[in-house]
Design a protein around this motif. Structure first.
Motif, PDB file in Angstrom:
ATOM      1  N   MET A  36       0.817  -1.211   0.000  1.00  0.00           N
ATOM      2  CA  MET A  36       0.000   0.000   0.000  1.00  0.00           C
ATOM      3  C   MET A  36       0.854   1.267   0.000  1.00  0.00           C
ATOM      4  SD  MET A  36      -3.300  -0.774   0.072  1.00  0.00           S
ATOM      5  CE  MET A  36      -4.022   0.664   0.780  1.00  0.00           C
ATOM      6  N   GLY A  37       2.165   1.133   0.218  1.00  0.00           N
ATOM      7  CA  GLY A  37       3.042   2.294   0.197  1.00  0.00           C
ATOM      8  C   GLY A  37       2.643   3.372   1.187  1.00  0.00           C
ATOM      9  N   PHE A  38       2.155   2.976   2.346  1.00  0.00           N
ATOM     10  CA  PHE A  38       1.671   3.921   3.348  1.00  0.00           C
ATOM     11  C   PHE A  38       2.813   4.763   3.908  1.00  0.00           C
ATOM     12  CE2 PHE A  38       0.640   5.305   7.573  1.00  0.00           C
ATOM     13  CZ  PHE A  38      -0.684   5.690   7.492  1.00  0.00           C
ATOM     14  N   LYS A  39       2.615   6.086   3.912  1.00  0.00           N
ATOM     15  CA  LYS A  39       3.626   6.995   4.465  1.00  0.00           C
ATOM     16  C   LYS A  39       2.920   8.182   5.105  1.00  0.00           C
ATOM     17  CE  LYS A  39       7.616   9.791   3.407  1.00  0.00           C
ATOM     18  NZ  LYS A  39       8.387  10.462   2.375  1.00  0.00           N
ATOM     19  N   THR A  40       3.195   8.407   6.389  1.00  0.00           N
ATOM     20  CA  THR A  40       2.618   9.559   7.079  1.00  0.00           C
ATOM     21  C   THR A  40       3.413  10.804   6.721  1.00  0.00           C
ATOM     22  OG1 THR A  40       1.975   8.125   8.911  1.00  0.00           O
ATOM     23  CG2 THR A  40       1.922  10.487   9.315  1.00  0.00           C
ATOM     24  N   GLN A  52      -7.330  15.765  16.027  1.00  0.00           N
ATOM     25  CA  GLN A  52      -6.040  15.524  15.363  1.00  0.00           C
ATOM     26  C   GLN A  52      -6.244  15.294  13.862  1.00  0.00           C
ATOM     27  OE1 GLN A  52      -4.010  12.094  16.919  1.00  0.00           O
ATOM     28  NE2 GLN A  52      -2.020  12.799  16.188  1.00  0.00           N
ATOM     29  N   ILE A  53      -5.398  15.922  13.069  1.00  0.00           N
ATOM     30  CA  ILE A  53      -5.406  15.749  11.618  1.00  0.00           C
ATOM     31  C   ILE A  53      -4.180  14.923  11.251  1.00  0.00           C
ATOM     32  CG2 ILE A  53      -5.220  16.916   9.383  1.00  0.00           C
ATOM     33  CD1 ILE A  53      -7.899  17.468  10.728  1.00  0.00           C
ATOM     34  N   ILE A  54      -4.398  13.835  10.511  1.00  0.00           N
ATOM     35  CA  ILE A  54      -3.299  12.971  10.063  1.00  0.00           C
ATOM     36  C   ILE A  54      -3.301  12.986   8.540  1.00  0.00           C
ATOM     37  CG2 ILE A  54      -2.261  10.679  10.187  1.00  0.00           C
ATOM     38  CD1 ILE A  54      -4.045  10.252  12.744  1.00  0.00           C
ATOM     39  N   HIS A  55      -2.155  13.303   7.968  1.00  0.00           N
ATOM     40  CA  HIS A  55      -2.010  13.443   6.523  1.00  0.00           C
ATOM     41  C   HIS A  55      -1.018  12.377   6.052  1.00  0.00           C
ATOM     42  CE1 HIS A  55      -0.563  16.252   3.029  1.00  0.00           C
ATOM     43  NE2 HIS A  55      -1.321  15.273   2.581  1.00  0.00           N
ATOM     44  N   TYR A  56      -1.432  11.574   5.092  1.00  0.00           N
ATOM     45  CA  TYR A  56      -0.550  10.526   4.604  1.00  0.00           C
ATOM     46  C   TYR A  56      -0.789  10.254   3.128  1.00  0.00           C
ATOM     47  CZ  TYR A  56      -4.664   7.921   6.292  1.00  0.00           C
ATOM     48  OH  TYR A  56      -5.937   7.492   6.573  1.00  0.00           O
ATOM     49  N   THR A  57       0.111   9.478   2.559  1.00  0.00           N
ATOM     50  CA  THR A  57      -0.077   8.997   1.192  1.00  0.00           C
ATOM     51  C   THR A  57      -0.227   7.486   1.261  1.00  0.00           C
ATOM     52  OG1 THR A  57       2.295   8.785   0.787  1.00  0.00           O
ATOM     53  CG2 THR A  57       1.244  10.846   0.098  1.00  0.00           C
ATOM     54  N   VAL A  58      -0.967   6.971   0.300  1.00  0.00           N
ATOM     55  CA  VAL A  58      -1.212   5.544   0.218  1.00  0.00           C
ATOM     56  C   VAL A  58      -1.388   5.201  -1.257  1.00  0.00           C
ATOM     57  CG1 VAL A  58      -3.707   5.759   0.560  1.00  0.00           C
ATOM     58  CG2 VAL A  58      -2.556   3.666   1.258  1.00  0.00           C
ATOM     59  N   THR A  59      -1.030   3.979  -1.611  1.00  0.00           N
ATOM     60  CA  THR A  59      -1.147   3.521  -2.994  1.00  0.00           C
ATOM     61  C   THR A  59      -2.124   2.348  -3.018  1.00  0.00           C
ATOM     62  OG1 THR A  59       1.151   4.162  -3.291  1.00  0.00           O
ATOM     63  CG2 THR A  59       0.200   2.779  -5.005  1.00  0.00           C
ATOM     64  N   PHE A  62      -3.466  -0.062  -8.492  1.00  0.00           N
ATOM     65  CA  PHE A  62      -2.757   0.187  -9.754  1.00  0.00           C
ATOM     66  C   PHE A  62      -1.500   1.040  -9.616  1.00  0.00           C
ATOM     67  CE2 PHE A  62      -7.426   0.145 -10.788  1.00  0.00           C
ATOM     68  CZ  PHE A  62      -7.466  -1.191 -11.180  1.00  0.00           C
ATOM     69  N   GLY A  63      -0.885   1.061  -8.431  1.00  0.00           N
ATOM     70  CA  GLY A  63       0.336   1.823  -8.235  1.00  0.00           C
ATOM     71  C   GLY A  63       0.152   3.322  -8.216  1.00  0.00           C
ATOM     72  N   VAL A  64      -1.096   3.783  -8.101  1.00  0.00           N
ATOM     73  CA  VAL A  64      -1.377   5.218  -8.085  1.00  0.00           C
ATOM     74  C   VAL A  64      -1.406   5.702  -6.635  1.00  0.00           C
ATOM     75  CG1 VAL A  64      -3.046   7.017  -8.687  1.00  0.00           C
ATOM     76  CG2 VAL A  64      -2.709   5.059 -10.223  1.00  0.00           C
ATOM     77  N   SER A  65      -0.513   6.625  -6.322  1.00  0.00           N
ATOM     78  CA  SER A  65      -0.420   7.186  -4.981  1.00  0.00           C
ATOM     79  C   SER A  65      -1.444   8.312  -4.813  1.00  0.00           C
ATOM     80  CB  SER A  65       0.992   7.730  -4.755  1.00  0.00           C
ATOM     81  OG  SER A  65       1.098   8.252  -3.460  1.00  0.00           O
ATOM     82  N   VAL A  66      -2.149   8.289  -3.678  1.00  0.00           N
ATOM     83  CA  VAL A  66      -3.112   9.342  -3.368  1.00  0.00           C
ATOM     84  C   VAL A  66      -2.844   9.892  -1.971  1.00  0.00           C
ATOM     85  CG1 VAL A  66      -4.943   8.437  -4.859  1.00  0.00           C
ATOM     86  CG2 VAL A  66      -4.839   7.710  -2.494  1.00  0.00           C
TER      87      VAL A  66
END
Length: 153
Positions: A36-40, A52-59, A62-66
């Motif tokens: 999932m490529g999870f990164k905070t 609390q606001i948590i901002h991260y990226t996840v894939t 199809f390899g598309v990061s959001v």
């Protein structure tokens, strides 16, 4: 259409131990599949609190990061918390996490209400892509939590 996803797991640990783990945003990466490529990006510098606001990226597909932004909207120490999507891949995301002490451990329950974007197309891809992906994520989470805390049958 509003979908509901539920998962329950009995862990062989105290409410305090499980709460300390799940209430730390840094541990989200531990219980999320590596694929999932999870990164905070921000918001993981403190134990969880209401507002609390948590901002991260996840894939997710199809390899598309959001980018995904969630807010912890409700929290009762060692009992439950709720995270709600503010920006991200879903049209609506409301995730409740409950803990309850039981003999020999704790039962953890996740209840997610979610809605997909794209109307009719979202309803078509739900059973083909989204629902299986959500199940796979929570299967991985169940395995990791079992490794960390043990499980009650």
């Amino acid at each position: 259409m509003l979908y509901t996803f539920k998962r329950t797991q009995k862990l062989s640990a105290s409410v305090h131990e499980v709460w300390e783990f799940i209430s730390s945003p840094k541990n989200l990466a531990v219980i999320t599949p590596p694929s999932m490529g999870f990164k905070t990006l921000s918001g993981d510098d403190r134990q969880m609190f209401s507002g609390q606001i948590i901002h991260y990226t996840v894939t997710p597909l199809f390899g598309v990061s959001v980018e995904w932004v969630t807010e912890i909207t409700h929290l009762e120490n060692k009992e439950y918390f709720v995270d709600e999507q503010r920006f991200g891949p879903y049209k609506f995301w409301h995730h409740k996490h409950f803990l309850k002490e039981i003999p020999g451990g704790v039962v953890m329950e996740d209840i997610i209400h979610y809605k997909l974007p794209f109307g009719f197309i979202g309803r078509i891809v739900h059973p083909l892509l989204v629902e299986p992906k959500l199940k796979a994520i929570f299967d991985y989470r169940k395995t990791k939590l079992k490794e960390l805390f043990g499980e009650i049958e």
